[in-house]
Design an enzyme around this catalytic site. Sequence first.
Site, PDB file in Angstrom:
ATOM      1  N   TRP A  86       1.093  -1.165   0.144  1.00  0.00           N
ATOM      2  CA  TRP A  86       0.082  -0.049  -0.060  1.00  0.00           C
ATOM      3  C   TRP A  86       0.999   1.157  -0.048  1.00  0.00           C
ATOM      4  CZ3 TRP A  86      -0.807  -4.227   3.305  1.00  0.00           C
ATOM      5  CH2 TRP A  86      -1.774  -5.005   2.976  1.00  0.00           C
ATOM      6  N   HIS A 107      -6.762   1.106   3.708  1.00  0.00           N
ATOM      7  CA  HIS A 107      -7.709   0.278   3.501  1.00  0.00           C
ATOM      8  C   HIS A 107      -8.640   0.053   4.654  1.00  0.00           C
ATOM      9  CE1 HIS A 107      -4.880  -3.315   4.858  1.00  0.00           C
ATOM     10  NE2 HIS A 107      -4.948  -2.302   5.966  1.00  0.00           N
ATOM     11  N   ARG A 160      -4.228   6.818  -0.954  1.00  0.00           N
ATOM     12  CA  ARG A 160      -3.256   6.176  -1.376  1.00  0.00           C
ATOM     13  C   ARG A 160      -2.319   7.255  -2.330  1.00  0.00           C
ATOM     14  NH1 ARG A 160      -4.916  -0.319  -2.578  1.00  0.00           N
ATOM     15  NH2 ARG A 160      -5.793  -0.408  -0.708  1.00  0.00           N
ATOM     16  N   GLN A 204     -13.803   2.022  -0.017  1.00  0.00           N
ATOM     17  CA  GLN A 204     -13.899   0.659   0.067  1.00  0.00           C
ATOM     18  C   GLN A 204     -14.887   0.322   0.879  1.00  0.00           C
ATOM     19  OE1 GLN A 204     -10.250  -1.035   1.566  1.00  0.00           O
ATOM     20  NE2 GLN A 204      -9.542  -1.401  -0.429  1.00  0.00           N
ATOM     21  N   VAL A 221      -5.453 -12.777   5.209  1.00  0.00           N
ATOM     22  CA  VAL A 221      -6.648 -13.883   5.090  1.00  0.00           C
ATOM     23  C   VAL A 221      -5.552 -15.206   4.423  1.00  0.00           C
ATOM     24  CG1 VAL A 221      -8.617 -12.455   4.439  1.00  0.00           C
ATOM     25  CG2 VAL A 221      -6.860 -12.812   2.636  1.00  0.00           C
ATOM     26  N   ALA A 258     -13.411 -12.120   5.398  1.00  0.00           N
ATOM     27  CA  ALA A 258     -13.135 -10.867   5.349  1.00  0.00           C
ATOM     28  C   ALA A 258     -13.006 -10.737   3.857  1.00  0.00           C
ATOM     29  CB  ALA A 258     -11.921 -10.345   5.941  1.00  0.00           C
TER      30      ALA A 258
HETATM   31  N1  PHE Z   1      -7.426  -4.560   2.483  1.00  0.00           N
HETATM   32  C1  PHE Z   1      -7.177  -5.313   1.164  1.00  0.00           C
HETATM   33  C2  PHE Z   1      -6.886  -4.054   0.274  1.00  0.00           C
HETATM   34  O1  PHE Z   1      -7.121  -2.913   0.498  1.00  0.00           O
HETATM   35  C3  PHE Z   1      -8.424  -5.973   0.614  1.00  0.00           C
HETATM   36  C4  PHE Z   1      -8.840  -7.142   1.645  1.00  0.00           C
HETATM   37  C5  PHE Z   1      -9.775  -6.778   2.489  1.00  0.00           C
HETATM   38  C6  PHE Z   1      -8.207  -8.221   1.044  1.00  0.00           C
HETATM   39  C7  PHE Z   1     -10.045  -8.077   3.098  1.00  0.00           C
HETATM   40  C8  PHE Z   1      -8.583  -9.301   1.598  1.00  0.00           C
HETATM   41  C9  PHE Z   1      -9.686  -9.414   3.061  1.00  0.00           C
HETATM   42  O2  PHE Z   1      -5.942  -3.942  -0.693  1.00  0.00           O
END
Ligand code: PHE
Length: 344
Positions: free
Chosen positions: A158, A172, A198, A212, A255, A312
């Site tokens: 990120w 995020h 970002r 998001q 995850v 998630a």
């Molecule tokens: N937070 C991640 C992103 O912004 C997206 C994500 C959220 C992926 C939850 C998996 C589970 O790039």
Amino acid sequence: MNKDQNLDTTKKQLASDLNSAKQSTDVEKLREQYLGKSSPIQKALQNLKELPAEERKAAGGKLNQLKQELETQINDKLTALREAEYNSRLAGESLDLDLPPLAASQGYLHPVTQELERIVDIFQRMGFSVQEPFMVDDEYNTFTALNIPEGHPARDMWDTIYLEDDNLLITHTSSMQNRVMSSKQPPIRTIVPGKCFRNEATDATHEHSFYQLEGIYVDKNIKLSDLIGTLSEFLNQYFETKVPIKIQPTFFPFVEPALEIMMPRPKLGGKLDLENFNPETTDWLEVIPCGPIHPNVLKEAGIDATKYSGFAWGMGLERLIMIKRQINDLRYFHSGRIDFLNQF
Ligand code: PHE
């Protein structure tokens, strides 16, 4: 001609000229004529130096007095005319306070807000509660609690905008995962819609600020099929048709396994055409990164990972909205362009 008589006629002449002046601009012209550079009075003032010294003072005094009197006459008339002009303009501009307001002046919701409301509504009907993220948050919630320790190269995934006090603008909505899971008892079903930031170069599908929507689901016996079923049903409801999906692996430290749900990519700015859908020739678009929550993330939030599991996801809203509303450049959304916004 006697000088005094001359002065007298000038005053009278001006008085009658002013009398017939209808507008302030007429008076401005008379000022030029009577007091401007080539007016008789200015010439007389210039010629004073040719008079014998003993006459000069008296003559000069008279001329200056006349000049002042002319100025006063002109200014009085100008003030009167300007006031009359102002009043008549005001009368013409009077407001009718009883008129009903124009419909257009009441405004309407931004397209992202309109769609966000629809999306939130779909998840609420599935039993999810809604929580908003903090726009400014710390590294612990944004990274550390998500199985991304300090110094871990995954932080570079990120392009984070840091603030001087070591806090950051959230990159995020996963920044809320730890708070949601540590403040509730399973079963947990929460969505987190919010704005993210970002430090990114922008193009038709990337913006530095965007929305998001995070989803968090924790309970006993939650399996991958629950994740796929929930998100697939969401897509069907949002696009009001059965949306074919494909799943591919990806990587996110929080995850395991990390997955990406894909749907057919419509032509840029075109309609989602599922009638001629052919899985072989379809071009696929990643729309929902997701996965079962990593046991380390559950443990960090105080949840017994041997008893509970969960999933998630975090989806970019503008991207979904682009497909739904056939928009070909997501930079339009927050450009403030009225001609764009008026279409919604
Ligand atoms: N937070 C991640 C992103 O912004 C997206 C994500 C959220 C992926 C939850 C998996 C589970 O790039």
